[in-house]
Scaffold this motif. Structure first.
Motif, PDB file in Angstrom:
ATOM      1  N   LEU A   1      57.965  45.073  50.194  1.00 30.40           N
ATOM      2  CA  LEU A   1      57.946  45.638  48.848  1.00 30.40           C
ATOM      3  C   LEU A   1      56.560  46.134  48.451  1.00 30.40           C
ATOM      4  CD1 LEU A   1      60.082  42.872  47.067  1.00 30.40           C
ATOM      5  CD2 LEU A   1      60.883  45.071  47.952  1.00 30.40           C
ATOM      6  N   ILE A   2      55.530  45.320  48.778  1.00 29.04           N
ATOM      7  CA  ILE A   2      54.154  45.681  48.440  1.00 29.04           C
ATOM      8  C   ILE A   2      53.270  45.458  49.662  1.00 29.04           C
ATOM      9  CG2 ILE A   2      54.422  45.155  45.978  1.00 29.04           C
ATOM     10  CD1 ILE A   2      53.059  42.501  46.477  1.00 29.04           C
ATOM     11  N   LYS A   3      52.170  46.169  49.699  1.00 33.85           N
ATOM     12  CA  LYS A   3      51.280  46.092  50.845  1.00 33.85           C
ATOM     13  C   LYS A   3      50.344  44.893  50.717  1.00 33.85           C
ATOM     14  CE  LYS A   3      47.981  48.822  53.543  1.00 33.85           C
ATOM     15  NZ  LYS A   3      47.248  50.114  53.626  1.00 33.85           N
ATOM     16  N   ASP A   4      50.223  44.145  51.811  1.00 37.50           N
ATOM     17  CA  ASP A   4      49.317  43.000  51.904  1.00 37.50           C
ATOM     18  C   ASP A   4      49.420  42.074  50.693  1.00 37.50           C
ATOM     19  OD1 ASP A   4      48.317  44.019  54.320  1.00 37.50           O
ATOM     20  OD2 ASP A   4      46.826  45.244  53.258  1.00 37.50           O
ATOM     21  N   PRO A   5      50.584  41.480  50.470  1.00 43.52           N
ATOM     22  CA  PRO A   5      50.745  40.602  49.301  1.00 43.52           C
ATOM     23  C   PRO A   5      49.904  39.323  49.441  1.00 43.52           C
ATOM     24  CG  PRO A   5      52.630  40.408  50.750  1.00 43.52           C
ATOM     25  CD  PRO A   5      51.799  41.532  51.303  1.00 43.52           C
ATOM     26  N   ILE A   6      49.328  38.892  48.336  1.00 45.39           N
ATOM     27  CA  ILE A   6      48.601  37.622  48.277  1.00 45.39           C
ATOM     28  C   ILE A   6      49.413  36.689  47.389  1.00 45.39           C
ATOM     29  CG2 ILE A   6      46.481  36.457  47.601  1.00 45.39           C
ATOM     30  CD1 ILE A   6      45.028  39.114  47.998  1.00 45.39           C
ATOM     31  N   LEU A   7      49.875  35.599  47.957  1.00 43.37           N
ATOM     32  CA  LEU A   7      50.718  34.706  47.161  1.00 43.37           C
ATOM     33  C   LEU A   7      50.340  33.252  47.365  1.00 43.37           C
ATOM     34  CD1 LEU A   7      53.131  33.272  49.107  1.00 43.37           C
ATOM     35  CD2 LEU A   7      53.858  35.646  49.218  1.00 43.37           C
ATOM     36  N   ASN A   8      50.789  32.463  46.428  1.00 42.50           N
ATOM     37  CA  ASN A   8      50.534  31.027  46.484  1.00 42.50           C
ATOM     38  C   ASN A   8      51.836  30.293  46.165  1.00 42.50           C
ATOM     39  OD1 ASN A   8      48.711  28.645  46.563  1.00 42.50           O
ATOM     40  ND2 ASN A   8      49.375  28.450  44.435  1.00 42.50           N
ATOM     41  N   ILE A   9      52.116  29.220  46.898  1.00 42.78           N
ATOM     42  CA  ILE A   9      53.303  28.395  46.654  1.00 42.78           C
ATOM     43  C   ILE A   9      52.843  26.987  46.294  1.00 42.78           C
ATOM     44  CG2 ILE A   9      55.446  27.481  47.598  1.00 42.78           C
ATOM     45  CD1 ILE A   9      55.504  29.722  49.562  1.00 42.78           C
ATOM     46  N   SER A  10      53.412  26.448  45.226  1.00 43.40           N
ATOM     47  CA  SER A  10      53.082  25.095  44.790  1.00 43.40           C
ATOM     48  C   SER A  10      54.352  24.265  44.662  1.00 43.40           C
ATOM     49  CB  SER A  10      52.351  25.119  43.445  1.00 43.40           C
ATOM     50  OG  SER A  10      51.163  25.877  43.519  1.00 43.40           O
ATOM     51  N   LEU A  11      54.215  22.995  44.954  1.00 44.84           N
ATOM     52  CA  LEU A  11      55.322  22.053  44.782  1.00 44.84           C
ATOM     53  C   LEU A  11      55.238  21.479  43.374  1.00 44.84           C
ATOM     54  CD1 LEU A  11      57.672  20.424  46.102  1.00 44.84           C
ATOM     55  CD2 LEU A  11      55.951  18.711  46.717  1.00 44.84           C
ATOM     56  N   VAL A  12      56.219  21.808  42.537  1.00 42.18           N
ATOM     57  CA  VAL A  12      56.227  21.354  41.150  1.00 42.18           C
ATOM     58  C   VAL A  12      56.885  19.980  41.023  1.00 42.18           C
ATOM     59  CG1 VAL A  12      57.062  21.863  38.812  1.00 42.18           C
ATOM     60  CG2 VAL A  12      56.273  23.712  40.298  1.00 42.18           C
ATOM     61  N   LYS A  13      57.998  19.816  41.706  1.00 47.45           N
ATOM     62  CA  LYS A  13      58.733  18.560  41.638  1.00 47.45           C
ATOM     63  C   LYS A  13      59.349  18.262  42.988  1.00 47.45           C
ATOM     64  CE  LYS A  13      62.555  16.262  39.204  1.00 47.45           C
ATOM     65  NZ  LYS A  13      63.644  16.432  38.199  1.00 47.45           N
ATOM     66  N   SER A  14      59.154  17.039  43.435  1.00 46.37           N
ATOM     67  CA  SER A  14      59.714  16.628  44.721  1.00 46.37           C
ATOM     68  C   SER A  14      60.807  15.606  44.499  1.00 46.37           C
ATOM     69  CB  SER A  14      58.622  16.038  45.617  1.00 46.37           C
ATOM     70  OG  SER A  14      59.191  15.423  46.754  1.00 46.37           O
ATOM     71  N   VAL A  15      61.997  15.885  44.988  1.00 47.92           N
ATOM     72  CA  VAL A  15      63.081  14.899  44.953  1.00 47.92           C
ATOM     73  C   VAL A  15      63.497  14.516  46.369  1.00 47.92           C
ATOM     74  CG1 VAL A  15      63.950  15.746  42.760  1.00 47.92           C
ATOM     75  CG2 VAL A  15      64.873  16.688  44.867  1.00 47.92           C
ATOM     76  N   ASN A  16      62.843  15.117  47.331  1.00 44.09           N
ATOM     77  CA  ASN A  16      63.200  14.883  48.727  1.00 44.09           C
ATOM     78  C   ASN A  16      62.401  13.751  49.347  1.00 44.09           C
ATOM     79  OD1 ASN A  16      64.575  15.668  51.213  1.00 44.09           O
ATOM     80  ND2 ASN A  16      62.573  16.359  51.900  1.00 44.09           N
ATOM     81  N   SER A  17      61.205  13.478  48.803  1.00 47.68           N
ATOM     82  CA  SER A  17      60.322  12.493  49.423  1.00 47.68           C
ATOM     83  C   SER A  17      60.573  11.114  48.829  1.00 47.68           C
ATOM     84  CB  SER A  17      58.861  12.893  49.215  1.00 47.68           C
ATOM     85  OG  SER A  17      58.586  13.031  47.834  1.00 47.68           O
ATOM     86  N   ARG A  18      61.702  10.556  49.173  1.00 48.67           N
ATOM     87  CA  ARG A  18      62.078   9.252  48.642  1.00 48.67           C
ATOM     88  C   ARG A  18      62.158   8.217  49.752  1.00 48.67           C
ATOM     89  NH1 ARG A  18      66.922  11.020  44.432  1.00 48.67           N
ATOM     90  NH2 ARG A  18      65.551  11.715  42.747  1.00 48.67           N
ATOM     91  N   VAL A  19      61.790   6.986  49.390  1.00 39.63           N
ATOM     92  CA  VAL A  19      61.922   5.838  50.278  1.00 39.63           C
ATOM     93  C   VAL A  19      62.807   4.820  49.565  1.00 39.63           C
ATOM     94  CG1 VAL A  19      60.699   3.877  51.297  1.00 39.63           C
ATOM     95  CG2 VAL A  19      59.739   6.169  51.484  1.00 39.63           C
ATOM     96  N   PHE A  20      63.738   4.232  50.297  1.00 37.99           N
ATOM     97  CA  PHE A  20      64.723   3.327  49.709  1.00 37.99           C
ATOM     98  C   PHE A  20      64.443   1.889  50.152  1.00 37.99           C
ATOM     99  CE2 PHE A  20      66.403   7.520  50.410  1.00 37.99           C
ATOM    100  CZ  PHE A  20      66.985   7.842  49.192  1.00 37.99           C
ATOM    101  N   VAL A  21      64.472   0.971  49.188  1.00 38.51           N
ATOM    102  CA  VAL A  21      64.293  -0.455  49.473  1.00 38.51           C
ATOM    103  C   VAL A  21      65.597  -1.157  49.150  1.00 38.51           C
ATOM    104  CG1 VAL A  21      62.975  -2.541  48.967  1.00 38.51           C
ATOM    105  CG2 VAL A  21      61.838  -0.317  48.908  1.00 38.51           C
ATOM    106  N   VAL A  22      66.202  -1.822  50.146  1.00 35.89           N
ATOM    107  CA  VAL A  22      67.487  -2.487  49.967  1.00 35.89           C
ATOM    108  C   VAL A  22      67.430  -3.877  50.583  1.00 35.89           C
ATOM    109  CG1 VAL A  22      68.750  -0.306  49.977  1.00 35.89           C
ATOM    110  CG2 VAL A  22      68.414  -1.526  52.126  1.00 35.89           C
ATOM    111  N   GLY A  23      68.492  -4.647  50.374  1.00 35.58           N
ATOM    112  CA  GLY A  23      68.549  -5.998  50.908  1.00 35.58           C
ATOM    113  C   GLY A  23      68.503  -7.007  49.779  1.00 35.58           C
ATOM    114  N   GLY A  24      69.006  -8.201  50.021  1.00 29.85           N
ATOM    115  CA  GLY A  24      69.067  -9.208  48.967  1.00 29.85           C
ATOM    116  C   GLY A  24      67.752  -9.875  48.639  1.00 29.85           C
ATOM    117  N   GLY A  25      66.710  -9.636  49.449  1.00 33.60           N
ATOM    118  CA  GLY A  25      65.436 -10.324  49.227  1.00 33.60           C
ATOM    119  C   GLY A  25      64.637  -9.793  48.057  1.00 33.60           C
ATOM    120  N   VAL A  26      64.897  -8.553  47.637  1.00 35.50           N
ATOM    121  CA  VAL A  26      64.207  -7.940  46.505  1.00 35.50           C
ATOM    122  C   VAL A  26      65.205  -7.093  45.729  1.00 35.50           C
ATOM    123  CG1 VAL A  26      61.927  -7.874  47.616  1.00 35.50           C
ATOM    124  CG2 VAL A  26      63.505  -5.952  47.910  1.00 35.50           C
ATOM    125  N   GLU A  27      64.809  -6.671  44.528  1.00 40.44           N
ATOM    126  CA  GLU A  27      65.646  -5.755  43.769  1.00 40.44           C
ATOM    127  C   GLU A  27      65.688  -4.398  44.477  1.00 40.44           C
ATOM    128  OE1 GLU A  27      67.477  -6.073  40.997  1.00 40.44           O
ATOM    129  OE2 GLU A  27      67.103  -8.233  41.017  1.00 40.44           O
TER     130      GLU A  27
END
Length: 266
Positions: free
Chosen positions: A82-108
């Motif tokens: 669309l345009i010649k030599d585009p200069i762009l920047n990408i930022s992560l605004v919100k992450s919902v993918n980087s999750r770690v799960f803690v399970v088991g009866g020893g902790v909540e």
């Protein structure tokens, strides 16, 4: 002076920049795309369940599974139509993918959102009391297999070389410790079960059991401990501990331990 401040700032920012470059985009993440000098192309987009995003001038480009630099390279190639030599920047605004799960009866059960990469030890330290958890049987589960088992050395003994960096989607399994008591039996004034707490020692347990009876043989005390499928016997010379101050005899106890004080026949 300004140069020094800039250098210091870059030093502190470097880990964050590395983490951002290392982050793998996932479904549901929110990104902003800024194209310099082309306001009509700027947009905030959410990664769809199919892993793709759309923005002005770009239809359906795969985003999930790529890092921010990788996606930037793909978008530059598309926008260059669309345009010649585009200069762009990408930022992560919100992450919902980087999750770690803690399970088991020893902790909540908990779900940790990781705005940046973290380690197993840091998550364990944030869980509060682990008195009910059996750390010897705990593990980290990733991609269908255990990648780390038995947290006792890491958490209680300072074996920090065993710490691992967690990955998005990891599950930390913390089973309940079914036997949470220490038992004092035999030639003591008050045989009893004592609720185990971190740091509990032989001397602590004996004092709670009212010390030895008059028939006790203070050199015939043994700790019986279950290790896997075996019984381990740990002799304790309590006379040396009580009368000579030999702290080597003041053994740290574990939940499920039996302290047996034998009687003297003479």
């Amino acid at each position: 002076m300004k140069t020094c401040v800039l250098v210091v700032a870059l030093v502190f920012l470097a880990p964050a920049l590395c983490l951002a470059d290392d982050y793998v985009i996932g479904e549901g993440d929110v990104l902003t795309v800024h194209v310099w000098g082309e306001d009509e192309l700027n947009s905030t987009v959410t990664v769809r369940p199919d892993g793709k995003i759309s923005m002005p001038g770009v239809d359906d480009i795969e985003a999930a599974g790529f890092t921010l630099p990788q996606l930037k390279k793909q978008l530059q190639a598309r926008i260059s139509n669309l345009i010649k030599d585009p200069i762009l920047n990408i930022s992560l605004v919100k992450s919902v993918n980087s999750r770690v799960f803690v399970v088991g009866g020893g902790v909540e059960p908990r779900v940790f959102d990781m705005p940046q990469r973290t380690t197993l030890l840091r998550v364990l330290a944030s869980l509060g009391s682990l008195a009910r958890a059996d750390l010897s049987k705990a593990y980290v589960y990733r991609d269908g297999k255990k990648v780390m088992s038995d947290f006792v050395g890491l958490f209680y003994k300072g074996e920090f070389d065993k710490d691992i960096r967690l990955e998005p989607g990891d599950t930390i399994f913390m089973p309940v410790k079914y036997d949470q008591n220490v038992y004092v039996v035999g030639a003591v004034n008050q045989p009893k079960a004592i609720l185990y707490q971190d740091g509990l020692t032989v001397l602590d347990a004996l004092l709670q059991a009212g010390e030895f009876s008059k028939y006790a043989n203070e050199d015939e005390v043994v700790i019986v401990r279950t290790v896997g499928d075996k019984k381990e016997r740990i002799p304790v010379r309590t006379k040396d501990l009580l009368k000579k101050g030999d702290l080597k005899q003041n053994v740290q106890l574990q939940a499920g331990d039996y302290i047996i004080a034998k009687e003297s026949f003479f």
